[in-house]
Design an enzyme around this catalytic site. Structure first.
Site, PDB file in Angstrom:
ATOM      1  N   ILE A 146       0.855  -1.188   0.000  1.00 57.49           N
ATOM      2  CA  ILE A 146       0.000   0.000   0.000  1.00 57.49           C
ATOM      3  C   ILE A 146       0.888   1.234   0.000  1.00 57.49           C
ATOM      4  CG2 ILE A 146      -1.708   1.250   1.430  1.00 57.49           C
ATOM      5  CD1 ILE A 146      -2.682  -1.443   0.156  1.00 57.49           C
ATOM      6  N   ASP A 147       0.493   2.268  -0.725  1.00 57.76           N
ATOM      7  CA  ASP A 147       1.269   3.501  -0.680  1.00 57.76           C
ATOM      8  C   ASP A 147       0.489   4.613   0.035  1.00 57.76           C
ATOM      9  OD1 ASP A 147      -0.507   4.598  -2.512  1.00 57.76           O
ATOM     10  OD2 ASP A 147       0.858   4.467  -4.213  1.00 57.76           O
ATOM     11  N   ARG A 148       0.964   5.829  -0.056  1.00 58.66           N
ATOM     12  CA  ARG A 148       0.383   6.906   0.736  1.00 58.66           C
ATOM     13  C   ARG A 148      -1.057   7.228   0.342  1.00 58.66           C
ATOM     14  NH1 ARG A 148       0.429  12.466  -0.485  1.00 58.66           N
ATOM     15  NH2 ARG A 148       0.636  12.796  -2.704  1.00 58.66           N
ATOM     16  N   ASN A 187       0.479   0.346  -4.642  1.00 59.70           N
ATOM     17  CA  ASN A 187       1.282   1.235  -5.483  1.00 59.70           C
ATOM     18  C   ASN A 187       1.465   0.633  -6.874  1.00 59.70           C
ATOM     19  OD1 ASN A 187       4.380   2.065  -6.364  1.00 59.70           O
ATOM     20  ND2 ASN A 187       3.181   3.728  -5.489  1.00 59.70           N
TER      21      ASN A 187
END
Lengths: 154, 154, 154, 154
Positions: free
Chosen positions: A35-37, A42
Site C-alpha cells: 500500500i502507498d500513501r 502502489n
C-alpha cells in the site's frame, strides 16, 4: 440461411481457440507494505505481482529447468499495464496469465488481475519478453528447440 | 593531584578517538511508495535506506573496486534496528554511518537516521557483516590485506 | 531413583509449555526480484517475509477485525534479525511465528525462517511492536481489553 | 526560393515547441537491491524510478502543496514502458520527464531513462494519470483551477 450456417462455424472456431489457450491462475493477498500513501496498492508493486504469476505459469506450463539447462534467460522488453480499480489492504487477488502465439523473437504474455471476492478487474497487462543467451546476452531467434519450448504455451 | 592529571589524559584520549572515527552522511527523500497503510515509512524500507548509506560509505571511505578485484563480498549477518519516530512522505532524511573496529571475522556498522528539518532521530541500527569469498562463499578471517582494507574505516 | 522421578516431572513441564504456545507457519516462494546482485535474497526482503507471516499470525490467532474496530495500530519498534544461510531463487520457505508473553506496552514476536526442503534455518528474528491509538498515535498500555486481546497469543 | 523560405519557418516553429516544453532531469544511482537474479535492474524497480522522477517534476514545476490543499490525488491509470538496455549495479541514471498537453481527464507524462556515462537510452515510458478527489475518489474533469494547474507543465 447461408449466413446463419456461417456464423455457427465462426462460433465453433472461437470456442476452439479458447480451449487451446493454456491459462494459469495465481492467487495472492495484498500486504500492508504494498500500500502507498494513497491507501491503495502502489503502481510499481503490480509488476511484482505479474512477475510472480508469470513464473508460476512457466513452472506449470513451460518447465523452468529446460530454460536453465539451455541457458535461455526470460528478459522483459515492454510492459503495458492499465490500472482499472484500486486494490486495497488484504484484498485477495487472482491473476490469469496466458501467452500469445510466439513471434520471431518476442513472446507476449496477457495478464489480468481480478479481485477474488467480486471478480472485479483490477488491472490488465501485456508483457513482451524475449529470450537471451546467458553467455552472449543477445536475443535469440525463436526457432528450433526454443520454438518448440515456447509452443508449450499454445 | 596525580589522579587529576591522570583523568585529564584520559579525556584527551577519548577526544582523539572521536576525531579519528570516519563518518559519512547520506541524504534521501521519502517517496510515496515507501509509505505503507499506516501512513508512515514501512519498517522494511529502512533496510534499503541503510544499504544505500552503507554503499555510499564504502565508496567514500573504503573503495568498492578493491573489494571487487579481490573477490570479497560484503554479506550482512545481523541487523538490529530501533524505530524511534515515524518518517513521513517527502521527509528529507540524513543517515550517518560509521564502522566499529573490525573483529576477527565481523565488522559492525553503526547507522543513525535523522529527519533533516529538526534533527529528530528516526531510527538507529547496528549492522554486522562479514566478507565472504566470491568463489567459495565462505567467510574470510580479517587478516592481511583484508585487515588493511577494513582499517580504512578507522 | 529420586532423581529419575524428578526429571520425569521436568519433562512433563516442558511439554506443557510447548502445548500452550500458539505457533503459525506461513510458506512462500523466493521470487527473482527478491534476489540481489549477490545472487541471494536481499537482507531487506526478509522484513517483508516476516511482516507477511505476522499478518498471517494475526489473522489466524488474534483477529485483525477487532484491532481495526478498536483503532489499535500494530507498530514495529525494534527488529533483531540474524541471517544464517542465504535463501536462493525459487526456494520454498516456511516461517514459524509465535509471540512472547505481552509486557506493559510491548509484545515480542519470535520468527524463524526455514528452507522447506531440508529444514535448514535461514534466518531468525525478534520483532518488538507496540499498539498505538489510530487517533492519537500514542502507544497504549497493555491493560483491559487490549491485554485480553494480546493474551490470545498465549 | 519559396520552398526554402517555407522550411525556414518550419524550423523556427520546432524550436519554439522545444523551448516551451518544461522538462526536468532527476538522477539516481542503481543500488544492489534493485538488481535481480539476472544481474540487471528488475523491471518493477523502474516504476519506482519513474515515480521518484515524476514527484521531482511535480515539486519543481507544478507545486505539490496546491494539489494537497485542493484535495487532488495523482492516480496512475496506464503505464507503457519499453526496456532498451539493461541498467547495472552502480550505474548513474538520468531521468528526463515532461508532460503532454492535458486532455479532458488525463495527463500523460513522457519519461526517458538514460545512463549518465554514455547517454545510452535505458528505458522510455508513457505514464497516464488522472486527478481524483481525495474525498469522493472520483476522477475530476480537467477544467477551471485544475486546468490552470496542469497547464503549469506547458
Amino acid at each position: 440461411m447461408g449466413n446463419i450456417s456461417h456464423s455457427f462455424h465462426y462460433f465453433v472456431a472461437i470456442k476452439f481457440q479458447v480451449k487451446l489457450m493454456k491459462t494459469t491462475t495465481y492467487e495472492l493477498k495484498v500486504q500492508g507494505f504494498h500500500i502507498d500513501r494513497y491507501g491503495h496498492v502502489n503502481n510499481g508493486r503490480y509488476l511484482e505481482y505479474l512477475e510472480m504469476a508469470r513464473w508460476d505459469y512457466i513452472e506449470k506450463i513451460m518447465d523452468p529447468k529446460i530454460a536453465e539447462e539451455k541457458g535461455w534467460n526470460f528478459i522483459v522488453v515492454e510492459i503495458n499495464i492499465r490500472y482499472r480499480t484500486p486494490a486495497m489492504f488484504q484484498d485477495m487477488l487472482r491473476i490469469e496469465t496466458h501467452m500469445q502465439e510466439p513471434g520471431n523473437v518476442k513472446v507476449q504474455a496477457i495478464q489480468k488481475i481480478y479481485r477474488v471476492t467480486d471478480n472485479k478487474l483490477i488491472a490488465n497487462a501485456k508483457v513482451s519478453f524475449v529470450f537471451t543467451s546467458r553467455t552472449t546476452h543477445s536475443p535469440l531467434r525463436i526457432i528450433g528447440d526454443l520454438k518448440e519450448y515456447t509452443l508449450k504455451s499454445q
